[in-house]
Design a protein around this motif. Sequence first.
Motif, PDB file in Angstrom:
ATOM      1  N   SER A   6      -6.052  96.803  38.370  1.00 52.25           N
ATOM      2  CA  SER A   6      -7.130  97.793  38.282  1.00 52.25           C
ATOM      3  C   SER A   6      -7.760  98.014  39.647  1.00 52.25           C
ATOM      4  O   SER A   6      -7.536  97.245  40.586  1.00 52.25           O
ATOM      5  CB  SER A   6      -8.201  97.322  37.298  1.00 52.25           C
ATOM      6  OG  SER A   6      -8.786  96.105  37.745  1.00 52.25           O
ATOM      7  N   MET A  45     -11.411  97.237  35.733  1.00 49.15           N
ATOM      8  CA  MET A  45     -10.916  96.571  34.528  1.00 49.15           C
ATOM      9  C   MET A  45     -12.027  96.452  33.483  1.00 49.15           C
ATOM     10  O   MET A  45     -11.786  96.618  32.275  1.00 49.15           O
ATOM     11  CB  MET A  45     -10.367  95.188  34.873  1.00 49.15           C
ATOM     12  CG  MET A  45      -9.687  94.487  33.691  1.00 49.15           C
ATOM     13  SD  MET A  45      -8.321  95.447  32.965  1.00 49.15           S
ATOM     14  CE  MET A  45      -7.125  95.408  34.319  1.00 49.15           C
ATOM     15  N   THR A  62     -12.351  99.643  31.751  1.00 50.48           N
ATOM     16  CA  THR A  62     -11.249  99.810  30.820  1.00 50.48           C
ATOM     17  C   THR A  62     -11.472  99.017  29.538  1.00 50.48           C
ATOM     18  O   THR A  62     -11.100  99.459  28.446  1.00 50.48           O
ATOM     19  CB  THR A  62      -9.921  99.387  31.494  1.00 50.48           C
ATOM     20  OG1 THR A  62      -9.695 100.223  32.629  1.00 50.48           O
ATOM     21  CG2 THR A  62      -8.735  99.531  30.540  1.00 50.48           C
ATOM     22  N   MET A  63     -12.087  97.843  29.644  1.00 48.46           N
ATOM     23  CA  MET A  63     -12.378  97.054  28.446  1.00 48.46           C
ATOM     24  C   MET A  63     -13.270  97.846  27.483  1.00 48.46           C
ATOM     25  O   MET A  63     -13.090  97.803  26.260  1.00 48.46           O
ATOM     26  CB  MET A  63     -13.071  95.744  28.831  1.00 48.46           C
ATOM     27  CG  MET A  63     -12.189  94.741  29.571  1.00 48.46           C
ATOM     28  SD  MET A  63     -10.765  94.183  28.607  1.00 48.46           S
ATOM     29  CE  MET A  63      -9.492  95.296  29.224  1.00 48.46           C
ATOM     30  N   VAL A  82     -11.092 100.448  25.806  1.00 53.61           N
ATOM     31  CA  VAL A  82     -10.114  99.870  24.875  1.00 53.61           C
ATOM     32  C   VAL A  82     -10.769  99.445  23.569  1.00 53.61           C
ATOM     33  O   VAL A  82     -10.219  99.664  22.479  1.00 53.61           O
ATOM     34  CB  VAL A  82      -9.396  98.667  25.539  1.00 53.61           C
ATOM     35  CG1 VAL A  82      -8.628  97.850  24.501  1.00 53.61           C
ATOM     36  CG2 VAL A  82      -8.453  99.151  26.632  1.00 53.61           C
ATOM     37  N   VAL A 127      -9.705  88.169  27.253  1.00 51.47           N
ATOM     38  CA  VAL A 127      -9.233  88.873  28.442  1.00 51.47           C
ATOM     39  C   VAL A 127      -9.933  88.232  29.630  1.00 51.47           C
ATOM     40  O   VAL A 127     -11.172  88.234  29.700  1.00 51.47           O
ATOM     41  CB  VAL A 127      -9.556  90.378  28.393  1.00 51.47           C
ATOM     42  CG1 VAL A 127      -9.014  91.069  29.641  1.00 51.47           C
ATOM     43  CG2 VAL A 127      -8.993  91.023  27.137  1.00 51.47           C
ATOM     44  N   ILE A 159      -3.916  98.255  27.719  1.00 57.26           N
ATOM     45  CA  ILE A 159      -4.721  98.431  28.938  1.00 57.26           C
ATOM     46  C   ILE A 159      -4.051  99.421  29.879  1.00 57.26           C
ATOM     47  O   ILE A 159      -4.693 100.342  30.411  1.00 57.26           O
ATOM     48  CB  ILE A 159      -4.947  97.077  29.645  1.00 57.26           C
ATOM     49  CG1 ILE A 159      -5.862  96.186  28.804  1.00 57.26           C
ATOM     50  CG2 ILE A 159      -5.545  97.283  31.044  1.00 57.26           C
ATOM     51  CD1 ILE A 159      -5.942  94.753  29.303  1.00 57.26           C
ATOM     52  N   SER A 192      -5.662 102.964  31.040  1.00 60.90           N
ATOM     53  CA  SER A 192      -5.992 103.103  32.464  1.00 60.90           C
ATOM     54  C   SER A 192      -5.386 104.380  33.031  1.00 60.90           C
ATOM     55  O   SER A 192      -4.390 104.900  32.531  1.00 60.90           O
ATOM     56  CB  SER A 192      -5.464 101.909  33.254  1.00 60.90           C
ATOM     57  OG  SER A 192      -6.004 100.699  32.786  1.00 60.90           O
TER      58      SER A 192
END
Length: 371
Positions: free
Chosen positions: A89, A95, A98-99, A102, A218, A247, A251
């Motif tokens: 990322s 990241m 992105t969590m 998601v 994660v 992920i 992304s």
Amino acid sequence: MIPGVRKAVLSASPYAPGKTVEEVRRELGLERIVKLGSNENPWGPFPAARAAMAEEIGRLNTYPDVSFRELKGLIARQSGLGPEWVALSHGAEGMLQTMGKVFLDPGDEVVLPKGTYGLYREISLVMGAVLREIPLGEDFSMDLEEMRKAITGKTKLVWLNNPNNPTGLALHPEKVEDFVRCLPEGTWVVLDEAYGEFAAQGRLPRTKALLEERRNLVAVRTFSKAWGLAGARIGYALARPELVTVIDTVSEPFNANRTAIAGASAALREDVEAFRKALDAIVSERERVSLALEAMGLRVLPSSTNFIFFTLPLDASEVSRMLLEKGVIVRPCGGWGFPRSIRVTVGTAEENSFFLEALGQVLAERKGERE
């Protein structure tokens, strides 16, 4: 209000970064400025990383390898997992964002401690989640038991920063492992270990074992801190392979740039000795500065990071302003709910001594004002 903007976005607050050297020079016209407010590594970038990044500039007209094959392999070797367990990322922040994409639907609940990295809160709010914030203890520690009690059937994410920013404290590793193993089926922990390399051996949970047990975890890491590549913006996550696929799908394409990939890869291949020397220097200076602050009569928390959190008998924002006038940038912690505490990055020995001298002068000046 801007027409059309989601209400959840308007509930979030912009990230407030620490002051830059350029800002302070413009505002105060100082010649010597020591920046100890953003937890950067003064020893980076390391030699091989620097050379690899310079060489990569000639290739910036093309996209990087979308599979990020070499860097994923190097990270996998270091972590003891396969490359399929690694997602890259734009920095750890990329990241973390992105969590949110998601996992979080509007109305989902998230559990997090107060007095931690502020981006968790803002990401959650932007995604329309409901916050369940747990106060820190009187010793500034996270209360995992209270966080466990806050989890409901609606809880989708638990954010854990370990070691924690801004306090520098690391959770007991076995308690973290027990916490992860007791999660409900639909609840995940995002374990942000941005400062993990600075923690002593055995002070972090066994992430590899938890992942291999297929736990809802994660683990997020970055090259910004210990590896000295903050400006390159390169981070990664370790997660079970099927989640890595998700992920990567969520992304953006090519979500790490060529120079960052080249620098991080070269660092892992060739800069390990330079990395360890820098780490040793930071840990040694962390101890020296902590002892010096204690000798000033200040409350200092034991740090497992590259910064030190300490508490004053005075307003921290005022002390920080006076330090700024002397050319030292630190981070007052009022925004985290600690109005008398300061977070100071561990710099070089010379930078740290400059800070300690300036702080001693500020405290003496304030004492003189009160007498």
